[in-house]
Design a protein around this motif. Structure first.
Motif, PDB file in Angstrom:
ATOM      1  N   SER A  12       0.833  -1.208   0.000  1.00  0.00           N
ATOM      2  CA  SER A  12       0.000   0.000   0.000  1.00  0.00           C
ATOM      3  C   SER A  12       0.864   1.254   0.000  1.00  0.00           C
ATOM      4  O   SER A  12       0.551   2.248  -0.675  1.00  0.00           O
ATOM      5  CB  SER A  12      -0.941   0.009   1.211  1.00  0.00           C
ATOM      6  N   VAL A  13       1.969   1.231   0.748  1.00  0.00           N
ATOM      7  CA  VAL A  13       2.886   2.374   0.747  1.00  0.00           C
ATOM      8  C   VAL A  13       3.503   2.543  -0.634  1.00  0.00           C
ATOM      9  O   VAL A  13       3.623   3.665  -1.145  1.00  0.00           O
ATOM     10  CB  VAL A  13       3.982   2.204   1.821  1.00  0.00           C
ATOM     11  N   LEU A  14       3.876   1.454  -1.271  1.00  0.00           N
ATOM     12  CA  LEU A  14       4.452   1.537  -2.614  1.00  0.00           C
ATOM     13  C   LEU A  14       3.460   2.150  -3.589  1.00  0.00           C
ATOM     14  O   LEU A  14       3.820   3.028  -4.389  1.00  0.00           O
ATOM     15  CB  LEU A  14       4.879   0.148  -3.089  1.00  0.00           C
ATOM     16  N   ALA A  15       2.207   1.708  -3.543  1.00  0.00           N
ATOM     17  CA  ALA A  15       1.189   2.266  -4.440  1.00  0.00           C
ATOM     18  C   ALA A  15       1.023   3.768  -4.206  1.00  0.00           C
ATOM     19  O   ALA A  15       0.890   4.552  -5.160  1.00  0.00           O
ATOM     20  CB  ALA A  15      -0.133   1.539  -4.248  1.00  0.00           C
ATOM     21  N   ALA A  16       1.029   4.172  -2.937  1.00  0.00           N
ATOM     22  CA  ALA A  16       0.891   5.589  -2.622  1.00  0.00           C
ATOM     23  C   ALA A  16       2.093   6.392  -3.123  1.00  0.00           C
ATOM     24  O   ALA A  16       1.936   7.507  -3.641  1.00  0.00           O
ATOM     25  CB  ALA A  16       0.724   5.772  -1.113  1.00  0.00           C
ATOM     26  N   LEU A  17       3.282   5.836  -2.992  1.00  0.00           N
ATOM     27  CA  LEU A  17       4.480   6.522  -3.471  1.00  0.00           C
ATOM     28  C   LEU A  17       4.478   6.643  -4.994  1.00  0.00           C
ATOM     29  O   LEU A  17       4.885   7.671  -5.549  1.00  0.00           O
ATOM     30  CB  LEU A  17       5.729   5.769  -3.012  1.00  0.00           C
ATOM     31  N   THR A  22       5.600  14.102  -5.961  1.00  0.00           N
ATOM     32  CA  THR A  22       6.861  14.593  -5.400  1.00  0.00           C
ATOM     33  C   THR A  22       7.860  13.470  -5.136  1.00  0.00           C
ATOM     34  O   THR A  22       9.031  13.752  -4.852  1.00  0.00           O
ATOM     35  CB  THR A  22       6.607  15.367  -4.090  1.00  0.00           C
ATOM     36  N   ALA A  23       7.414  12.225  -5.203  1.00  0.00           N
ATOM     37  CA  ALA A  23       8.326  11.080  -5.044  1.00  0.00           C
ATOM     38  C   ALA A  23       8.927  10.774  -6.417  1.00  0.00           C
ATOM     39  O   ALA A  23       8.318  10.086  -7.233  1.00  0.00           O
ATOM     40  CB  ALA A  23       7.589   9.876  -4.481  1.00  0.00           C
ATOM     41  N   ARG A  24      10.114  11.293  -6.662  1.00  0.00           N
ATOM     42  CA  ARG A  24      10.703  11.195  -8.004  1.00  0.00           C
ATOM     43  C   ARG A  24      11.415   9.864  -8.237  1.00  0.00           C
ATOM     44  O   ARG A  24      11.551   9.412  -9.363  1.00  0.00           O
ATOM     45  CB  ARG A  24      11.679  12.347  -8.230  1.00  0.00           C
ATOM     46  N   ALA A 191       5.272  12.060   6.799  1.00  0.00           N
ATOM     47  CA  ALA A 191       6.632  12.264   6.296  1.00  0.00           C
ATOM     48  C   ALA A 191       6.767  13.587   5.564  1.00  0.00           C
ATOM     49  O   ALA A 191       7.787  14.279   5.682  1.00  0.00           O
ATOM     50  CB  ALA A 191       7.022  11.115   5.375  1.00  0.00           C
ATOM     51  N   MET A 192       5.743  13.980   4.821  1.00  0.00           N
ATOM     52  CA  MET A 192       5.846  15.173   3.991  1.00  0.00           C
ATOM     53  C   MET A 192       5.489  16.459   4.725  1.00  0.00           C
ATOM     54  O   MET A 192       6.042  17.514   4.425  1.00  0.00           O
ATOM     55  CB  MET A 192       4.938  15.026   2.761  1.00  0.00           C
ATOM     56  N   HIS A 193       4.566  16.372   5.717  1.00  0.00           N
ATOM     57  CA  HIS A 193       3.994  17.615   6.245  1.00  0.00           C
ATOM     58  C   HIS A 193       4.075  17.787   7.757  1.00  0.00           C
ATOM     59  O   HIS A 193       3.848  18.897   8.246  1.00  0.00           O
ATOM     60  CB  HIS A 193       2.529  17.721   5.818  1.00  0.00           C
ATOM     61  N   ASP A 194       4.357  16.739   8.512  1.00  0.00           N
ATOM     62  CA  ASP A 194       4.360  16.878   9.974  1.00  0.00           C
ATOM     63  C   ASP A 194       5.549  17.735  10.404  1.00  0.00           C
ATOM     64  O   ASP A 194       6.689  17.429  10.076  1.00  0.00           O
ATOM     65  CB  ASP A 194       4.437  15.493  10.628  1.00  0.00           C
ATOM     66  N   PRO A 195       5.307  18.820  11.151  1.00  0.00           N
ATOM     67  CA  PRO A 195       6.413  19.702  11.539  1.00  0.00           C
ATOM     68  C   PRO A 195       7.290  19.136  12.652  1.00  0.00           C
ATOM     69  O   PRO A 195       8.371  19.671  12.926  1.00  0.00           O
ATOM     70  CB  PRO A 195       5.694  20.969  12.008  1.00  0.00           C
ATOM     71  N   ARG A 196       6.857  18.077  13.301  1.00  0.00           N
ATOM     72  CA  ARG A 196       7.622  17.523  14.410  1.00  0.00           C
ATOM     73  C   ARG A 196       8.858  16.785  13.910  1.00  0.00           C
ATOM     74  O   ARG A 196       8.901  16.292  12.790  1.00  0.00           O
ATOM     75  CB  ARG A 196       6.749  16.562  15.220  1.00  0.00           C
ATOM     76  N   ARG A 197       9.845  16.707  14.760  1.00  0.00           N
ATOM     77  CA  ARG A 197      11.070  15.956  14.450  1.00  0.00           C
ATOM     78  C   ARG A 197      10.943  14.494  14.873  1.00  0.00           C
ATOM     79  O   ARG A 197      11.644  13.634  14.341  1.00  0.00           O
ATOM     80  CB  ARG A 197      12.274  16.591  15.139  1.00  0.00           C
TER      81      ARG A 197
END
Length: 211
Positions: A12-17, A22-24, A191-197
């Motif tokens: 499922s992660v692969l399909a989303a990527l 933006t995932a080049r 991964a793309m938008h969360d401002p936390r570290r």
């Protein structure tokens, strides 16, 4: 980079990527090939998960790692489960620290895994140990995802016995878990938008990312 791309969550992660503009470039390290012909996918059949140097060779240019490589505790011994869950991830972390310390690291974990090795079962304790290794690392951004029940988004022939009961229940009571596609969406959004570290995302927080 994605590990475990042929598993339920990893696929499922692969399909989303693949659908994420933006995932080049995607590097998949897996024990089995994805068998996909996609221009931005480098599909590596990889057995040396405990070999830090072997992993480092694939980290050039990587900015995010989705570590979805996992196994069911009922299918292997405790020793094998710990090797796959903790030792292989430790090798991946060391490789990232050496070659890509600025990566965002996303770990597919489990509900009930304690950040210091808690949980009621040996599997959850080992999952907790893996989380502890992640958060003790020197990587800049790191997230652990603890979904509840994961309803398979794939075809029925991929279901386990329990899915025939729990998947319909999850449709009626979404709060008990997420689908594998929903989990993938939440992982990418984090991964793309969360401002936390650094953060542990429990099932309730994962569901808030699905709107």
């Amino acid at each position: 980079m994605l590990t475990g791309a042929t598993g339920m969550v990893g696929s499922s992660v692969l399909a989303a990527l693949l659908n994420e503009k933006t995932a080049r470039e995607i590097v998949s390290l897996g024990r089995r090939p994805c068998n996909m012909n996609q221009p931005k996918l480098t599909d590596v059949r990889f057995a040396a998960f405990g070999d830090t140097q072997a992993i480092e060779a694939y980290l050039d240019g990587i900015d995010t790692v989705f570590h979805c490589l996992a196994t069911y505790s009922a299918r292997v011994s405790r020793t094998e489960y710990e090797e796959i869950t903790v030792d292989w991830m430790r090798a991946l972390l060391v490789a990232c620290e050496r070659s890509a310390p600025g990566v965002t690291f996303c770990l597919f974990s489990a509900q009930g895994a304690g950040s210091v090795g808690g949980g009621m079962s040996f599997a959850l304790k080992i999952k907790g140990e893996a989380e502890s290794k992640l958060f003790a690392s020197d990587l800049e951004r790191k997230f652990a995802f603890r979904p509840g029940y994961i309803a398979p988004s794939g075809p029925r022939n991929t279901w386990k016995k329990g899915d025939y009961l729990l998947k319909p229940l999850q449709r009626l009571m979404p709060s008990i878990g997420v689908t594998s596609d929903e989990l993938a969406h939440a992982m990418l959004q984090t991964a793309m938008h969360d401002p936390r570290r650094t953060a542990v995302l429990e099932n309730a927080e994962l569901r808030t990312l699905l709107g």
